[in-house]
Every structure is written in C-alpha cells, then in structure tokens.
Design an enzyme around this catalytic site. Structure first.
Site, mmCIF file in Angstrom:
data_model
loop_
_atom_site.group_PDB
_atom_site.id
_atom_site.type_symbol
_atom_site.label_atom_id
_atom_site.label_comp_id
_atom_site.label_asym_id
_atom_site.label_seq_id
_atom_site.Cartn_x
_atom_site.Cartn_y
_atom_site.Cartn_z
ATOM 1 N N SER A 1 -5.269 -7.453 -12.059
ATOM 2 C CA SER A 1 -6.496 -8.052 -12.577
ATOM 3 C C SER A 1 -7.173 -7.089 -13.533
ATOM 4 O O SER A 1 -7.040 -5.868 -13.402
ATOM 5 C CB SER A 1 -7.456 -8.371 -11.425
ATOM 6 O OG SER A 1 -8.739 -8.738 -11.909
ATOM 7 N N TYR B 1 -12.364 -5.114 -4.049
ATOM 8 C CA TYR B 1 -11.387 -5.927 -4.782
ATOM 9 C C TYR B 1 -10.920 -5.166 -6.020
ATOM 10 O O TYR B 1 -9.713 -5.074 -6.287
ATOM 11 C CB TYR B 1 -11.992 -7.272 -5.174
ATOM 12 C CG TYR B 1 -11.105 -8.065 -6.111
ATOM 13 C CD1 TYR B 1 -9.985 -8.737 -5.623
ATOM 14 C CD2 TYR B 1 -11.363 -8.122 -7.475
ATOM 15 C CE1 TYR B 1 -9.157 -9.454 -6.479
ATOM 16 C CE2 TYR B 1 -10.542 -8.843 -8.333
ATOM 17 C CZ TYR B 1 -9.446 -9.504 -7.825
ATOM 18 O OH TYR B 1 -8.620 -10.207 -8.674
ATOM 19 N N LYS C 1 -6.943 -3.839 -6.931
ATOM 20 C CA LYS C 1 -6.186 -4.162 -8.140
ATOM 21 C C LYS C 1 -5.870 -2.902 -8.954
ATOM 22 O O LYS C 1 -4.828 -2.832 -9.622
ATOM 23 C CB LYS C 1 -6.951 -5.190 -8.973
ATOM 24 C CG LYS C 1 -7.049 -6.553 -8.305
ATOM 25 C CD LYS C 1 -5.675 -7.154 -7.988
ATOM 26 C CE LYS C 1 -5.767 -8.588 -7.501
ATOM 27 N NZ LYS C 1 -4.443 -9.194 -7.268
#
Length: 246
Positions: free
Chosen positions: A137, A150, A154
């Site tokens: 991401s 998060y 990534k």
C-alpha cells in the site's frame, strides 16, 4: 494471453483488488486458484471465471498449507502467488488501537507472507522458477495519520519484498510488490472511518490524478509484474497510486 500456461494462487481474491487481479489473470490465460475466507463469494467468482476456489485463512499455517495442497492437486503446480489478502484497523490514535486489532493486522498482512513463503518457496526452488507478488500500500511509503499500525504492516511488506527478492533471485524466483492508493473496495470505509461525500473529497484531494485505484488498475499492474515481460524486474515496489506518493 500474457499468462498462458501460468498457474496462480490469489489470496483475498473474492472481492476488491484481489477480484480485479483474478479477473485479469483469467482473461490473460492463467489457471487461477482463488483463496479467501468468503467461500461463497469465492466459489461464485471461480465459477464465473472458470477458476478454482478454496476457503483459506492466510494467518493460519495449516490453512495456508492446505491451500498450497489444493493448488498442487487442482492446478497441477504453482507458478505465481499473489499475497493480496489484507486488513486494517479503524482510524485511531496509535495508542488507542487495541492489541487484538494490532495482532490481526500483522497476522493477516505480514505473517501471511511468511506462511506462503514457507510452503511455496521450497516448490519454487525445486522447479527453479516462480513469481511472488505482494499487495502492499502507499501507506507503507507515505503513511497517513491515525492508521499507524496498518502503515507499519505495509512498510514491513515492502521491506520483506526486497529482502525476499535479493535472496531468491539467484534461484530463478522473482518477488515484487504493488502499492495501491485506496480504492472503492470493501475496505475503503474502514480506512476513512466514515464514508461521506466530504470525507471522500478530502481523501481524493491527496491523489493528483483525482480518483481512487480500481481493481482493474491492480489487475493490469499485477499482470505485468507476474508475466515473462517482467523477467528482469525483481524487488520493485510499484506505486499504482495516481501520484499520491510524489
């Protein structure tokens, strides 16, 4: 038919970016195994595409081992693994994210990459070829506030991609990643916290091209990186983000 003769596993392939990748791979001639927690959706898509389906929890070792066994049995081998399955936590100050949510994010986004490598890399080494694609991401390149863990998961994925690539390249195995910006997928509302026209407009204002990523965008990028056209490309974390990370 850029993937003719290739046999591919796509995790989290029942919806969103994974579905876009599955559709593109099938259209380009690959035999596809769609692995997802949503067995009903997985089976419906597999039936539509002429693909195979399996119920998989990518955070569990036995489930990943079973997925690989299904691929070997139903596809006759494996040439490509797309680690697309992913999750996030709701936007929140970093210290307020629960330990359970933290553990889930790292199990699904990070441990899954380890588990697929554990069970697939020995097969790739034996055949002297194989391609792994990790769906990371832009959050791992240009982190957004309130999505700290998060973002970190990534970022881990991007670093793992490069480490895997440099270790496996001499053995004929390529490893790359794609870094999409947020797309209009089932996870979008979770990323944004709430889905309103105002929140969408604010989010889109950070993307120079002015739109979200689509499953088709991801399918096209994944197809190139997993095809023989990219035979000299490994360790690349390709931003498919409309300029978000510039």
């Amino acid at each position: 038919m850029r993937l003719a003769g290739k046999r591919a596993i796509i995790t989290g392939g029942a919806s969103g970016f994974g579905e876009g990748i599955a559709r593109k791979f099938a259209a380009e001639g690959a035999q596809v195994l769609i692995a997802d927690l949503n067995l009903e959706g997985t089976q419906a898509l597999a039936d539509e595409l002429g693909a195979k389906a399996t119920h998989t929890n990518v955070a569990l070792d036995q489930s990943v081992q079973d997925m690989v066994a299904v691929a070997m049995d139903q596809l006759g081998g494996i040439d490509i693994v797309v680690n697309n399955a992913g999750t996030t936590h709701l936007p929140a100050p970093m210290e307020e994210v629960s330990e359970a949510d933290f553990d889930k994010v790292f199990a699904v986004n990070c441990k899954s990459v380890y588990l697929t490598a554990k069970h697939v890399v020995p097969l790739f080494k034996k055949q002297g070829s194989g391609t792994i694609l990790n769906v990371a991401s832009t959050a791992g390149v240009s982190p957004r506030p309130r999505l700290n863990w998060y973002n970190a998961s990534k970022g881990w994925m991007n670093n793992a991609t490069k480490g895997m690539a440099v270790e496996l390249a001499p053995l004929g195995i390529r490893v790359n990643a794609i870094n999409p910006v947020a797309g209009d997928t089932p996870l979008l509302k979770t990323f944004m916290g709430e889905d309103t026209p105002e929140v969408r407009a604010k989010f889109l204002s950070t993307i120079p091209i002015g739109r979200f990523s689509t499953p088709e965008d991801m399918g096209n990028a994944a197809c190139y990186l997993c095809s023989d056209e990219a035979s000299m490309v490994t360790g690349v974390c390709m931003e498919v983000d409309g300029g978000r990370c510039i």
